[in-house]
Every structure is written in structure tokens, then in C-alpha cells.
Design a protein around this motif. Structure first.
Motif, PDB file in Angstrom:
ATOM      1  N   ILE A 114       0.828  -1.207   0.000  1.00  0.00           N
ATOM      2  CA  ILE A 114       0.000   0.000   0.000  1.00  0.00           C
ATOM      3  C   ILE A 114       0.858   1.251   0.000  1.00  0.00           C
ATOM      4  O   ILE A 114       0.560   2.232  -0.698  1.00  0.00           O
ATOM      5  CB  ILE A 114      -0.980  -0.008   1.210  1.00  0.00           C
ATOM      6  N   ASP A 115       1.951   1.264   0.758  1.00  0.00           N
ATOM      7  CA  ASP A 115       2.811   2.459   0.815  1.00  0.00           C
ATOM      8  C   ASP A 115       3.438   2.751  -0.543  1.00  0.00           C
ATOM      9  O   ASP A 115       3.424   3.900  -1.020  1.00  0.00           O
ATOM     10  CB  ASP A 115       3.907   2.266   1.862  1.00  0.00           C
ATOM     11  N   LEU A 116       3.987   1.717  -1.167  1.00  0.00           N
ATOM     12  CA  LEU A 116       4.651   1.912  -2.456  1.00  0.00           C
ATOM     13  C   LEU A 116       3.660   2.309  -3.546  1.00  0.00           C
ATOM     14  O   LEU A 116       3.942   3.177  -4.381  1.00  0.00           O
ATOM     15  CB  LEU A 116       5.390   0.623  -2.857  1.00  0.00           C
ATOM     16  N   ILE A 117       2.496   1.652  -3.534  1.00  0.00           N
ATOM     17  CA  ILE A 117       1.508   1.934  -4.583  1.00  0.00           C
ATOM     18  C   ILE A 117       0.931   3.333  -4.422  1.00  0.00           C
ATOM     19  O   ILE A 117       0.695   4.057  -5.403  1.00  0.00           O
ATOM     20  CB  ILE A 117       0.393   0.876  -4.559  1.00  0.00           C
ATOM     21  N   LEU A 118       0.689   3.746  -3.179  1.00  0.00           N
ATOM     22  CA  LEU A 118       0.162   5.097  -2.955  1.00  0.00           C
ATOM     23  C   LEU A 118       1.166   6.157  -3.403  1.00  0.00           C
ATOM     24  O   LEU A 118       0.793   7.195  -3.966  1.00  0.00           O
ATOM     25  CB  LEU A 118      -0.187   5.284  -1.475  1.00  0.00           C
ATOM     26  N   ILE A 119       2.445   5.888  -3.157  1.00  0.00           N
ATOM     27  CA  ILE A 119       3.477   6.832  -3.617  1.00  0.00           C
ATOM     28  C   ILE A 119       3.484   6.900  -5.142  1.00  0.00           C
ATOM     29  O   ILE A 119       3.584   7.990  -5.743  1.00  0.00           O
ATOM     30  CB  ILE A 119       4.861   6.403  -3.089  1.00  0.00           C
ATOM     31  N   ALA A 120       3.362   5.706  -5.778  1.00  0.00           N
ATOM     32  CA  ALA A 120       3.328   5.680  -7.247  1.00  0.00           C
ATOM     33  C   ALA A 120       2.120   6.452  -7.769  1.00  0.00           C
ATOM     34  O   ALA A 120       2.219   7.225  -8.744  1.00  0.00           O
ATOM     35  CB  ALA A 120       3.290   4.229  -7.737  1.00  0.00           C
ATOM     36  N   LEU A 121       0.958   6.249  -7.139  1.00  0.00           N
ATOM     37  CA  LEU A 121      -0.251   6.979  -7.537  1.00  0.00           C
ATOM     38  C   LEU A 121      -0.057   8.480  -7.361  1.00  0.00           C
ATOM     39  O   LEU A 121      -0.412   9.286  -8.243  1.00  0.00           O
ATOM     40  CB  LEU A 121      -1.440   6.493  -6.709  1.00  0.00           C
ATOM     41  N   GLY A 122       0.513   8.858  -6.227  1.00  0.00           N
ATOM     42  CA  GLY A 122       0.736  10.282  -5.955  1.00  0.00           C
ATOM     43  C   GLY A 122       1.658  10.911  -6.976  1.00  0.00           C
ATOM     44  O   GLY A 122       1.422  12.044  -7.444  1.00  0.00           O
ATOM     45  N   GLY A 123       2.727  10.172  -7.370  1.00  0.00           N
ATOM     46  CA  GLY A 123       3.661  10.706  -8.367  1.00  0.00           C
ATOM     47  C   GLY A 123       2.982  10.915  -9.710  1.00  0.00           C
ATOM     48  O   GLY A 123       3.182  11.954 -10.376  1.00  0.00           O
ATOM     49  N   LYS A 124       2.166   9.939 -10.107  1.00  0.00           N
ATOM     50  CA  LYS A 124       1.465  10.064 -11.387  1.00  0.00           C
ATOM     51  C   LYS A 124       0.416  11.180 -11.335  1.00  0.00           C
ATOM     52  O   LYS A 124       0.211  11.912 -12.319  1.00  0.00           O
ATOM     53  CB  LYS A 124       0.795   8.723 -11.744  1.00  0.00           C
ATOM     54  N   PHE A 125      -0.254  11.312 -10.200  1.00  0.00           N
ATOM     55  CA  PHE A 125      -1.273  12.347 -10.067  1.00  0.00           C
ATOM     56  C   PHE A 125      -0.637  13.741 -10.128  1.00  0.00           C
ATOM     57  O   PHE A 125      -1.163  14.666 -10.754  1.00  0.00           O
ATOM     58  CB  PHE A 125      -2.041  12.157  -8.767  1.00  0.00           C
ATOM     59  N   TYR A 126       0.517  13.881  -9.477  1.00  0.00           N
ATOM     60  CA  TYR A 126       1.235  15.153  -9.512  1.00  0.00           C
ATOM     61  C   TYR A 126       1.610  15.505 -10.959  1.00  0.00           C
ATOM     62  O   TYR A 126       1.423  16.651 -11.416  1.00  0.00           O
ATOM     63  CB  TYR A 126       2.498  15.078  -8.657  1.00  0.00           C
TER      64      TYR A 126
END
Length: 637
Positions: free
Chosen positions: A528-540
Motif C-alpha cells: 500500500i505504501d509503495l503503490i500510494l506513492i506511485a499513484l501520488g507521483g502520477k497524479f502530480y
């Protein structure tokens, strides 16, 4: 006083002198007595030596006399056999059977030394009598056994021990004991009770009790127990392999308990005696155990998988690159729900079967093959549960992954797919540690099992990472479509003061919250931590590139900042310092859209923007509607 003292001293000296003389006299008497005792001991020794010598002389005379008398009697008995007229009481009286046996045995030994040419008939007569007496003794032993006459059994066994077929006596005893055992479910308790009861009796009756007890125990295993086990297992092996394996383990464990209970008797001081007998009884079944186990386990695992897919209405198919593209074209609709083909219930059923198989492996495999057989069972589990079910479900799910830029809201079921896969994997690893590890821990084969598990885990994680990446990409693609379709070209050109974020922003944020909620619901741990970071990077990246497509008035810049605040608030739910930092920087960049021209240089050198590339700052300033009118390019040249 002085005279009295002198008188007392004189009396004392006189008494001391008399006492010393008395002691000397006693010492002389003691020496005389000691010398007398020595003389007496020497005389006794001499007499004893004479008595022993006399006894030896008498024995030397008496023994030949007894031998001569015995020889004379035997010659008389032999004469009766020679004449054919046997009438001596010792040879005809059935009540003197033990004496008869002794005489006939000796005559039999004598007859064997005689030539056949002159004594063929008498030798045959003695041999017949020998066999007759032996048979009568065996009958008498059996009769005494039936009446539990220990004394008579011991006497008869002692007499028979000097006969050629003494083993028949032991066989008769064992045979009679075995008649007390019924071949039924209580046979284990019966054998234990029989051996415990007969042990003390055997010690009283036979000269070699350990051999007889060993013979009895061996006969219990080879005959009664072996008969019972074959009667139970042979039909099952032909009709129902599952029941056969289960019953085989059950009977083996019961036999192990019996062997442990009987090991205290240790016939021949061999503590492994009963274990050897147990292996002999089960040899026919143990020799084919692994073949039977593999056949059953593969068949049962396939049945469970086929039944599950049949209930799901799913026909399994190969998922090579060509087939994957065909399947993807069929299921590639963005709003179609991804089909989850992982079942925790199915996994539990397969794991229960392998749990039983691992237990049977530990019980029924030879000690030197336990680890090897355990690895083979593990490979079957790996093949059917992980490869053919979990990995297949992930690969099949990948063929249904939504497109990168969907026009309709994509299905997020991939998160559930990954959750289900992780759940089954955790169950799989628990069985690895609980059931396989005890079988292989002390063997080099354990390294093979660990490597096989690692390889499968790596392959699964690669597939799951791909599934998550595709799902996140699709979610960001849909958010991009929201912004593209709902964000108007003149949203940021208004001269009115903004009080809230744009509708496009609110819709995109609402969707982002939905995606994050789904991720947190189905993913946990490091995932969950890694995927949320990946999502956040793409959203940014999406928001940054989205802003680059618009022109901003001063009031439009304020509206953009309102949008950024919404985006930043949504991003904080990702719990990522890195993502938060990026949106903080983006917020600072948006300040370039509202700063008065004369303050732009100061804003660009502020704490949050000072380390950014000048081109990034310049590109943002270019988005201002007054960029050319105020010649803002000069600030970056």
C-alpha cells in the motif's frame, strides 16, 4: 601432713607396680591363647584338606560306578528294543513320560552310532519310539498350557529342550497364544494385553524366554496384525485411494503406538525389534506410498480446480501473448468489471489436502526419503494452487486490465485481485512453514524448496506489479479525461475573485479519493505504501501537465491556487512526504501566476523555488496572460 603424703605416695607406687605385673601376666595369657587358635586353625585346615581329598576319591570311584550302572540299564533297555519285547515300566508307564523321554533320547543317540547293516531294525524301532515320545510330550505341553499348569509346562519344556524338534514346543505355545487374538478393530489392544500377560509366563516356562517372546511378538505382527491390515487396506486401494491413504496413515500410527508399547520387552536386547516388524508388515504399502500419494493429490487438486471453474462458468485457456491479446480485445471494455478467479475457499480445500499429504509423508515415508517426498508434495501444491490457480488468475486479470486513457470510469477490481492473491500466498507460506519445514529442515533439499518458493513469488510479484501499474495508469488516465472534458478554456481567465475550486478539480479529487479508498481497502503492508506513492507521483505529473495547457489571469491564478489546495489536500491522504513536497512546490509555482511583475524575481528566489531549474520557473511565468505585455521574459535572460 607430710607423713600422710609420703604414705599415700608409697601406696600409689605399690598399686602401680601390682597393676603393671597384672598387665604383663594378661599379655602372656593372650599370646598363649592366640598361639592355641593358630594351632587349631592349622589342624582344621588339614582335616578339611583330607575330607576334600577323600570326597574326590569317593567321587572318582562313585561316578564310574554310576556311569556303569546307567550303561547297564541302557543296555537292558536296548536289549528290549533288540528283542522287540518292550516291557520295562519306565518304557511303558505313561505317568513316567519324562523318564521315558530321557531313556529314549539316550538310546536314540546310541543307535545313531551303530551300523545300519546289523541294527537297521532296532534303530528304526528306537526312532519310532523317539518320535512317539516327542509327540506325547508336545501333547502333554499343550494340555498343560490349556490348563494353565505352569509347573507342568516348565517340566515338559525342559524335557523337550533336549529333543530335535524342541522348536515345535515353542511353535505350539505361540500357536495357542495367537488363538486368543480376534482379527478386528481391537487387535492393537489385544496384542498389547497378550504380550504383557504372556511375558512373565514365558520367563517361567522356557529356558530362553527372550527368544520365545520374540517369536510370539513376531507372529503377532506377521500373522494376526498383517492379516488385519491387508484385510483393511487391500480393498480400499482398489476402490478409493483417498480412504486408502487416510486409513493407511491411521493404521500405521496405531501400529507405531503398539511398537512403542512393546519395545519395553526388547527381545534380544534389540530396541528396534518392533519397528523392524512394523516396517515388514507395511512394506507392500510403503513401497508404493509416494506413487499413490502423487496420483491421488494431482487428481484431487485437478478436481477441485475444475469444479471451481465450472461453477464460475469459466473455461480455462492458455494465456500466451497471442491468446492474451485476443482475450484482451474481448474484455478490454473500460467499464467491464474485471473477473476475479481467485478463491480463498478453493485454496483452503487444496491446502487441507496437502496438509494431510504432508502428515502422511512424515508417517509413511522411509526416514531417508521424508525430505525428498515432502518436496514432491510441495511441488504439486505449487503447481496446482499457485501456478494453475493464483498465477493464472493474475495473468487472466491482466488481459482484462482497463486501457491507459479510458473514457468511462475504469474498474478497480485489480486491487481486489491482488488482495486475494496475497491472502492465498500467506496461507501457502503458512503451510510451507508449518508442514514442509519440519520434513526438510535438516536436509539439503530444503534449499530447493526455498528456491522454488522464491522463484514463484518473484513471478507473482512481477505480474501483480504489472496489474497494479496498469490499474493506476488507467485511474490517472480517467482523471485526465475528467479534467480534459470538464475544465473549460476560460476557467482561469476570469477577472472575478474565486471562492472555491473549479468543478473539474472537485470531480477529479472526488474520483481520486474513491481510488485511494479502494486501494487502502484491498492492499496492506509495504504494497500500500509503495503503490500510494506511485499513484501520488502520477497524479502530480497529471496536474502539473494539466496546468501547462492553460493561460492564467491574475484572478485565474487565484483560482488555480484554489484547485492546487484541493489537490494537495487529497494528496495528503496518501501519507507520502515526497508527494506532499511535490504539491507544496506546485503551490509555490502557482504563486508565480499571481505575483505582481516587480515581485516575480523575489518569488523565484524564495525557499521553495530557489533550487528549481530556471526553465521550469520560466515555463510557469509564460502561462500568465500579461507575460508579453509586461515583457516578463527579461527576468529569465
Amino acid at each position: 601432713m607430710e607423713k600422710k603424703s609420703q604414705k599415700l605416695e608409697a601406696d600409689l607406687r605399690s598399686s602401680g607396680k601390682k597393676h603393671a605385673e597384672r598387665i604383663q601376666e594378661l599379655q602372656r595369657h593372650q599370646q598363649q591363647a592366640f598361639q592355641s587358635f593358630q594351632d587349631l586353625e592349622e589342624r582344621i585346615s588339614a582335616v578339611a584338606a583330607r575330607v576334600v581329598h577323600l570326597g574326590e576319591q569317593l567321587e572318582g570311584v562313585n561316578t564310574p560306578r554310576e556311569h556303569a550302572a546307567d550303561a547297564q540299564r541302557l543296555m537292558g533297555y536296548f536289549s528290549e528294543f533288540l528283542s522287540g519285547n518292550i516291557n520295562s515300566d519306565v518304557l511303558t508307564n505313561p505317568h513316567r513320560i519324562n523318564e521315558t523321554a530321557d531313556v529314549v533320547r539316550k538310546l536314540h543317540l546310541i543307535a545313531q552310532e551303530l551300523p545300519d547293516s546289523n541294527f537297521q531294525e532296532v534303530k528304526l524301532s528306537i526312532l519310532n519310539q523317539y518320535k512317539k515320545v516327542e509327540k506325547e510330550l508336545l501333547n502333554k505341553f499343550r494340555s498343560a498350557g490349556e490348563n494353565n499348569d505352569i509347573e507342568q509346562m516348565q517340566l515338559t519344556a525342559e524335557t523337550l529342550s533336549r529333543y530335535q524338534n524342541y522348536q515345535l514346543c515353542v511353535d505350539a505355545y505361540v500357536e495357542e497364544a495367537l488363538r486368543q487374538i480376534d482379527v478386528d478393530e481391537s487387535i492393537f489392544e489385544q496384542i498389547t494385553s497378550l504380550i504383557d500377560g504372556k511375558s512373565s509366563q514365558i520367563s517361567k516356562v522356557f529356558n530362553s524366554p527372550e527368544q520365545v517372546l520374540g517369536k510370539l511378538i513376531q507372529s503377532c505382527y506377521d500373522n494376526r496384525l498383517g492379516e488385519f491390515i491387508h484385510h483393511k487396506l487391500d480393498p480400499l486401494k482398489r476402490k478409493n485411494l483417498e480412504l486408502y491413504l487416510s486409513e493407511c496413515q491411521k493404521l500405521y500410527e496405531k501400529t507405531s503406538a503398539l511398537s512403542a508399547a512393546l519395545s519395553k520387552h526388547r527381545p534380544g536386547s534389540d530396541s528396534t525389534f518392533t519397528k523392524k516388524l512394523q516396517r515388514s508388515v507395511f512394506d507392500d504399502f510403503i513401497s508404493s506410498y509416494l506413487t499413490d500419494e502423487e496420483m491421488f493429490l494431482k487428481k484431487r487438486s485437478k478436481e477441485l480446480l475444475d469444479r471451481y471453474y465450472e461453477r464460475q462458468g469459466h473455461e480455462k485457456r492458455g494465456l500466451g501473448s497471442e491468446m492474451a491479446s485476443k482475450v484482451g480485445s474481448i474484455f478490454g471494455s473500460d467499464n467491464r468489471k474485471v473477473e476475479i478467479l481467485i478463491s480463498e475457499e478453493l485454496a483452503a480445500s487444496v491446502l487441507q489436502e496437502t496438509h494431510s499429504a504432508f502428515r502422511r509423508c512424515g508417517a509413511l515415508s522411509p526416514s531417508n526419503l521424508i525430505a525428498e517426498n515432502g518436496l514432491k508434495i510441495f511441488n504439486i501444491l505449487l503447481e496446482f494452487l499457485i501456478k494453475q490457480h493464483v498465477q493464472y488468475a493474475i495473468d487472466f486479470g491482466l488481459t482484462q486490465a482497463p486501457s491507459a486513457e479510458p473514457k468511462t470510469e475504469p474498474d478497480m477490481s485489480m486491487f481486489l485481485l491482488v488482495q486475494e492473491a496475497n491472502t492465498v500466498w500467506h496461507l501457502f507460506e503458512k503451510q510451507f512453514n508449518d508442514d514442509l519445514l519440519p520434513l526438510t529442515a535438516q536436509s539439503p533439499i530444503h534449499a530447493e524448496a526455498v528456491q522454488a518458493r522464491k522463484s514463484m513469488k518473484d513471478a507473482m510479484e512481477t505480474s501483480m506489479d504489472s496489474a497494479l501499474e496498469k490499474t493506476i495508469t488507467s485511474a490517472i488516465g480517467y482523471a485526465k479525461n475528467i479534467l480534459k472534458s470538464e475544465q473549460k478554456r476560460n476557467d482561469f481567465l476570469s477577472d472575478e475573485l474565486a471562492s472555491q475550486a473549479t468543478p473539474a478539480c472537485r470531480t477529479a479529487v472526488e474520483y481520486l479519493h474513491k481510488v485511494i479508498s479502494s486501494m487502502k481497502k484491498h492492499l496492506d503492508g509495504e504494497n500500500i505504501d509503495l503503490i500510494l506513492i506511485a499513484l501520488g507521483g502520477k497524479f502530480y505529473t497529471l496536474i502539473y501537465e494539466h496546468l501547462q495547457a492553460f493561460q492564467f489571469s491574475s484572478m485565474g491564478g487565484m483560482l488555480a491556487i484554489c484547485d492546487i489546495k484541493e489537490y494537495r489536500t487529497a494528496a495528503k491522504s496518501l501519507n507520502s512526504v515526497l508527494v506532499d513536497s511535490k504539491f507544496d512546490t506546485l503551490h509555490a509555482l502557482c504563486n508565480l501566476l499571481i505575483a505582481v511583475p516587480e515581485n516575480l524575481r523575489q518569488v523565484c528566489t524564495g525557499d521553495q523555488l530557489a533550487n528549481l531549474d530556471k526553465n521550469v520557473l520560466h515555463n510557469f511565468v509564460k502561462l500568465r496572460t500579461d507575460y508579453k505585455a509586461n515583457n516578463l521574459q527579461r527576468l529569465f535572460t
